[in-house]
Design a protein around this motif. Sequence first.
Motif, PDB file in Angstrom:
ATOM      1  N   CYS A 275     -19.766  27.031  -3.687  1.00  8.95           N
ATOM      2  CA  CYS A 275     -19.900  28.351  -3.064  1.00  8.95           C
ATOM      3  C   CYS A 275     -19.224  28.383  -1.701  1.00  8.95           C
ATOM      4  CB  CYS A 275     -21.378  28.715  -2.926  1.00  8.95           C
ATOM      5  SG  CYS A 275     -22.205  29.103  -4.468  1.00  8.95           S
ATOM      6  N   ALA A 276     -19.440  27.333  -0.918  1.00 12.11           N
ATOM      7  CA  ALA A 276     -18.838  27.271   0.413  1.00 12.11           C
ATOM      8  C   ALA A 276     -17.312  27.265   0.326  1.00 12.11           C
ATOM      9  CB  ALA A 276     -19.341  26.029   1.144  1.00 12.11           C
ATOM     10  N   LEU A 277     -16.771  26.513  -0.629  1.00  6.25           N
ATOM     11  CA  LEU A 277     -15.321  26.468  -0.804  1.00  6.25           C
ATOM     12  C   LEU A 277     -14.771  27.833  -1.224  1.00  6.25           C
ATOM     13  CD1 LEU A 277     -14.837  23.023  -2.609  1.00  6.25           C
ATOM     14  CD2 LEU A 277     -14.277  23.589  -0.234  1.00  6.25           C
ATOM     15  N   VAL A 278     -15.463  28.498  -2.150  1.00  7.03           N
ATOM     16  CA  VAL A 278     -15.007  29.803  -2.617  1.00  7.03           C
ATOM     17  C   VAL A 278     -15.050  30.831  -1.493  1.00  7.03           C
ATOM     18  CG1 VAL A 278     -15.600  31.739  -4.118  1.00  7.03           C
ATOM     19  CG2 VAL A 278     -15.558  29.427  -5.035  1.00  7.03           C
ATOM     20  N   LEU A 279     -16.170  30.881  -0.779  1.00  7.17           N
ATOM     21  CA  LEU A 279     -16.314  31.842   0.315  1.00  7.17           C
ATOM     22  C   LEU A 279     -15.302  31.581   1.425  1.00  7.17           C
ATOM     23  CD1 LEU A 279     -20.214  32.033   0.534  1.00  7.17           C
ATOM     24  CD2 LEU A 279     -18.675  33.822  -0.265  1.00  7.17           C
ATOM     25  N   GLY A 280     -15.153  30.300   1.796  1.00 11.95           N
ATOM     26  CA  GLY A 280     -14.195  29.961   2.839  1.00 11.95           C
ATOM     27  C   GLY A 280     -12.769  30.288   2.432  1.00 11.95           C
ATOM     28  N   SER A 281     -12.418  29.997   1.178  1.00 13.50           N
ATOM     29  CA  SER A 281     -11.067  30.280   0.692  1.00 13.50           C
ATOM     30  C   SER A 281     -10.809  31.781   0.639  1.00 13.50           C
ATOM     31  CB  SER A 281     -10.872  29.668  -0.697  1.00 13.50           C
ATOM     32  OG  SER A 281     -11.025  28.267  -0.655  1.00 13.50           O
ATOM     33  N   ALA A 282     -11.792  32.544   0.160  1.00 13.33           N
ATOM     34  CA  ALA A 282     -11.641  33.996   0.100  1.00 13.33           C
ATOM     35  C   ALA A 282     -11.428  34.568   1.496  1.00 13.33           C
ATOM     36  CB  ALA A 282     -12.863  34.629  -0.556  1.00 13.33           C
ATOM     37  N   TYR A 283     -12.157  34.043   2.464  1.00  9.55           N
ATOM     38  CA  TYR A 283     -11.990  34.517   3.843  1.00  9.55           C
ATOM     39  C   TYR A 283     -10.592  34.202   4.375  1.00  9.55           C
ATOM     40  CZ  TYR A 283     -12.319  34.782   8.887  1.00  9.55           C
ATOM     41  OH  TYR A 283     -12.063  35.079  10.201  1.00  9.55           O
ATOM     42  N   LEU A 284     -10.111  32.984   4.135  1.00  6.83           N
ATOM     43  CA  LEU A 284      -8.799  32.593   4.640  1.00  6.83           C
ATOM     44  C   LEU A 284      -7.681  33.415   4.000  1.00  6.83           C
ATOM     45  CD1 LEU A 284      -9.153  28.698   4.791  1.00  6.83           C
ATOM     46  CD2 LEU A 284      -9.064  30.293   6.725  1.00  6.83           C
ATOM     47  N   VAL A 285      -7.780  33.627   2.677  1.00  2.00           N
ATOM     48  CA  VAL A 285      -6.765  34.434   1.996  1.00  2.00           C
ATOM     49  C   VAL A 285      -6.785  35.864   2.518  1.00  2.00           C
ATOM     50  CG1 VAL A 285      -6.082  35.410  -0.224  1.00  2.00           C
ATOM     51  CG2 VAL A 285      -6.725  33.014  -0.072  1.00  2.00           C
ATOM     52  N   THR A 286      -7.985  36.412   2.690  1.00  3.23           N
ATOM     53  CA  THR A 286      -8.117  37.787   3.157  1.00  3.23           C
ATOM     54  C   THR A 286      -7.615  37.940   4.586  1.00  3.23           C
ATOM     55  OG1 THR A 286     -10.044  38.095   1.736  1.00  3.23           O
ATOM     56  CG2 THR A 286      -9.735  39.670   3.517  1.00  3.23           C
ATOM     57  N   ALA A 287      -7.980  37.012   5.451  1.00  8.39           N
ATOM     58  CA  ALA A 287      -7.601  37.105   6.856  1.00  8.39           C
ATOM     59  C   ALA A 287      -6.095  37.008   7.045  1.00  8.39           C
ATOM     60  CB  ALA A 287      -8.289  35.996   7.649  1.00  8.39           C
ATOM     61  N   SER A 288      -5.416  36.282   6.161  1.00  6.89           N
ATOM     62  CA  SER A 288      -3.977  36.087   6.331  1.00  6.89           C
ATOM     63  C   SER A 288      -3.144  37.125   5.610  1.00  6.89           C
ATOM     64  CB  SER A 288      -3.577  34.703   5.807  1.00  6.89           C
ATOM     65  OG  SER A 288      -3.753  34.646   4.402  1.00  6.89           O
ATOM     66  N   SER A 289      -3.788  37.972   4.773  1.00  4.00           N
ATOM     67  CA  SER A 289      -2.992  38.833   3.905  1.00  4.00           C
ATOM     68  C   SER A 289      -3.343  40.306   3.990  1.00  4.00           C
ATOM     69  CB  SER A 289      -3.152  38.377   2.447  1.00  4.00           C
ATOM     70  OG  SER A 289      -2.803  37.031   2.297  1.00  4.00           O
ATOM     71  N   ARG A 290      -4.101  40.720   4.986  1.00  5.55           N
ATOM     72  CA  ARG A 290      -4.421  42.133   5.101  1.00  5.55           C
ATOM     73  C   ARG A 290      -3.157  42.933   5.351  1.00  5.55           C
ATOM     74  NH1 ARG A 290      -9.731  41.802   9.039  1.00  5.55           N
ATOM     75  NH2 ARG A 290     -11.144  40.905   7.505  1.00  5.55           N
ATOM     76  N   ARG A 291      -3.110  44.112   4.754  1.00  9.25           N
ATOM     77  CA  ARG A 291      -1.948  44.962   4.942  1.00  9.25           C
ATOM     78  C   ARG A 291      -2.072  45.752   6.224  1.00  9.25           C
ATOM     79  NH1 ARG A 291      -1.197  47.599  -1.041  1.00  9.25           N
ATOM     80  NH2 ARG A 291      -1.160  45.656  -2.167  1.00  9.25           N
TER      81      ARG A 291
END
Length: 313
Positions: A275-291
């Motif tokens: 869960c921690a890996l999924v949540l952390g990864s989702a945050y990193l992808v989202t933070a770097s890819s917002r339009r």
Amino acid sequence: MAASPSRPVLATSVGALGVATSGLFVALSATSPGTASFFRCILALPLLAPLALAERASGGRISPVQTAWAATAGALFAADALLWTQAIYEVGVGLSAVLVNAQVVMVPLLAVVIDRETLSRRFLVILPVIVAGTFLTGGVFETGATGSSPVAGTVHAVLAALCYSGFLFLLRRGGPDRPLVQSYSIIMASAAVFAAVVGSMWGGFDAAPGWGPLGWLALTAVCGQVLGWLLVAVGSPRLRVEVGSALLLLTPVGALLLGAVALGEVPSALQILGCALVLGSAYLVTASSRREPGPDGGWRRQKKTAAHPERFC
């Protein structure tokens, strides 16, 4: 004024958590795949109808092409629901959930091949971590192959993942400016018809499951179909494809937490790590890819697709 880039992220995240309730409520209903898939869709339509009529009255009319693609998306959604429910009994909840969430790889690949979108370098780097976290969350390394028919269950789960990925691709490919509620209502109607027809031929279909099961399926319709998937339909077209796919990984995490609270299924240490890996990864992808908001207040696509001037679904 331009919309905040955090809003589609929030909508998709909350929607993914709403979808996470579906597994719990369907399990509590103890109905067949066809029965559960039909009622979770058909019971959503009375709630969507007033919103669709208001949308149409305000000038947003869905085109025949959009209608056809929405109906196709509905058939894919029903196929996913039917296959996924069947796979749970054959291969176990953990492995079936892991295989279905292969969408995190399949949906971006569809966008690359069909729409010629490009994926961020950070997503490609983080992808192995996302996959590992999903496997850990599902408890695959602890339980192994479970269920009555592991081979058949694996096949059904993989087919469900393909249908799920196609549904998600069509859902986000409609773009942010389509008649959203009308399109989604057609998806639900199409899914209900498909589930009833296929369910009656495969696994059985019960038109009168009883008030208890019907109550759980009504909760599935409200939390999963209306609040959950409608929010995903609102947010995902405004996000890069890998961001939307990563945020939907909140669904298996949310399902695991609900199982712990409602059913006493306490997650293991490895599942908590997943869960921690999924949540952390989702945050990193989202933070770097917002339009960034475009000059018209909308959201820029990474690459415009002139080959598809009329958006659908």
